[in-house]
Design an enzyme around this catalytic site. Structure first.
Site, mmCIF file in Angstrom:
data_model
loop_
_atom_site.group_PDB
_atom_site.id
_atom_site.type_symbol
_atom_site.label_atom_id
_atom_site.label_comp_id
_atom_site.label_asym_id
_atom_site.label_seq_id
_atom_site.Cartn_x
_atom_site.Cartn_y
_atom_site.Cartn_z
ATOM 1 C CB THR A 1 -16.849 5.699 -10.421
ATOM 2 O OG1 THR A 1 -17.891 4.723 -10.467
ATOM 3 C CG2 THR A 1 -16.827 6.491 -11.708
ATOM 4 C CB SER B 1 11.014 4.582 31.654
ATOM 5 O OG SER B 1 10.499 5.598 32.486
#
Length: 475
Positions: free
Chosen positions: A111, A328
């Site tokens: 709504t 890394s």
């Protein structure tokens, strides 16, 4: 001395009212009091419905079709209808999406989304008519923009249109990824390798066959997605609150759906039974299941890519994924399969979204499902993220994959699995004996077969040629 009067201060707010009373709404806002309350009531995800542009576009399509139908029926003045249509066309063109501010997760079966759309369209239409925002005596969000409608037919219809529009983009992205895999399948058609079952050596195949499988899986899933999208074309527009059509003109549903077909270009049809269509979320569950299927198979494919490329020295190292970033902060030289990894994570999310859709659909009660906002948000996320994942995987990974041809040839030469390909030519007993000796001595199958005089070098090469290994009807 003449003094210039000070300009009148521009009000910062306008006063609007609803059944709960009056509230100050920012004067420059296109939304109104219903949207304001919803923003306050649902500070849930921080993601507004405007973040789903297809949903906003679909809402504008529905409001435009409704205005045209009400004009045709003499229920909306032509000038008002024209202004509403013009406002909707602007929204469909990408304007005012920032005014759709209600959170995607909300109570009320959508709504608040419908109210947000009504108010934005009404206030922009008022401007086009030369009036101030909030001057609802001249054009009202509910009396005019929402005429003949309920959230319960507007919202599901808009969601279906939005899902179809979004899924079409996913279909295109899947085609891009399919083509990327197909191109690699062609490139690797002459590369012999060992197939594996349960991570153990199985029988020879080509790397091209391996990659062709990924392309075929994607094309199969494109077909299933297209079928699920077709279910989105049945709408309940005109059913109003529970499907009975209360407060809508008897001809409204047919007229509105006709205009909506023309506006969207989609083959939309009004459901035969609007009461059933208003409460049934089965089409959403079907679509979610297909998205989960796509996600599961994409994730499996990415698992394969990560496994086949693992190494570079201590793993399979059969293929190389293109390096896209350092892997890394502590291990120099390490490069990770980050693109397949991100697609894996998208798949996990889609699988979780499917469970959310399942539970939301199951939780519907009687004539309405109040949880369609969660269904819509989950499905739109799944489709959007899968599309991004397909394009990223194609462009940042698959297109740059290379084969370690020499390493693959070495693995084939050393594999015990070759005896299966030779079995029809030297017999099961001889093949078993060769396999046992190869395992115990560390010698190659090829070497032992030649040493025992079971096959000539020329015949062995012929049997193990990629064209013969890759025969579609191979044993």
């Amino acid at each position: 001395m003449v003094t210039t009067p000070a300009p009148s201060p521009v009000p910062a707010f306008r006063v609007e009212h609803d059944l709960l009373g009056e509230r100050d709404v920012p004067a420059g806002a296109y939304y109104g009091i219903h949207t304001l309350r919803a923003v306050e009531n649902f500070p849930i995800t921080g993601t507004p419905i405007g973040a789903h542009p297809e949903l906003v576009t679909a809402l504008a399509c529905v409001k435009q079709a409704a205005a045209l139908a009400n004009r045709d029926l003499g229920l909306l003045e032509p000038a008002k209808a024209d202004a509403v249509v013009a406002a909707c066309e602007e929204i469909r063109a990408g304007k005012l999406h920032e005014a759709f501010v209600v959170d995607v997760i909300q109570g009320g079966a959508g709504t608040s989304t419908n109210m947000n759309a009504n108010e934005v369209v009404a206030n922009r239409a008022l401007e086009l008519l030369g009036h101030a925002r909030g001057d609802y005596a001249r054009l009202h969000p509910l009396e005019d923009v929402n005429a003949g409608q309920s959230t319960n037919d507007v919202y599901p219809t808009a969601v279906r249109i939005a899902l179809d529009l979004t899924a079409r983009r996913l279909l295109d992205a899947m085609e891009v990824l399919r083509d990327a895999f197909a191109a690699k399948a062609e490139e690797f058609t002459d590369v012999l390798k060992m197939g594996r079952t349960q991570l153990q050596d199985a029988v020879p195949m080509t790397l091209g066959q391996e990659f062709a499988t990924y392309a075929i899986m994607l094309e199969e899933d494109r077909g299933r997605l297209a079928e699920a999208c077709a279910l989105m074309h049945e709408i309940n527009l005109g059913g109003t609150a529970i499907g009975t059509g209360l407060n809508a003109h008897p001809e409204y549903a047919a007229l509105a759906s006709r205009h909506l077909r023309e506006i969207t270009g989609l083959p939309l049809t009004v459901a035969d039974d609007l009461v059933e269509a208003t409460q049934d979320a089965g089409a959403f569950v079907q679509l979610s299941g297909v998205l989960k299927r796509i996600a599961v198979k994409l994730s499996k494919t990415c698992n394969d890519l990560r496994l086949l490329s693992c190494g570079p020295r201590a793993g399979f190292a059969e293929i190389n994924l293109p390096p896209v970033q350092a892997g890394s902060s502590i291990m120099p030289g390490k490069v990770n399969p980050v693109v397949p990894e991100v697609v894996n994570q998208i798949a996990f999310e889609v699988i979780g979204n499917d469970m959310a859709v399942t539970m939301a659909a199951e939780a519907g009660q009687l004539q309405l499902n109040a949880f369609e906002p969660l269904i819509a948000h989950s499905l739109l996320k799944s489709i959007t993220h899968l599309r991004a994942g397909c394009l990223t995987l194609a462009g940042r990974c698959v297109s740059g994959i290379t084969a370690n041809r020499e390493h693959l040839a070495h693995l084939v030469a050393r594999s015990i699995g070759l005896v299966t390909a030779l079995n029809p030519h030297i017999g099961y007993e001889q093949a078993t004996a060769v396999a046992q000796e190869a395992l115990s001595s560390g010698r190659s199958v090829r070497e032992l077969v030649l040493e025992r005089g079971l096959l000539t070098e020329a015949r062995l090469r012929e049997i193990l040629h990629p064209d013969n290994i890759a025969r579609p009807h191979a044993r």
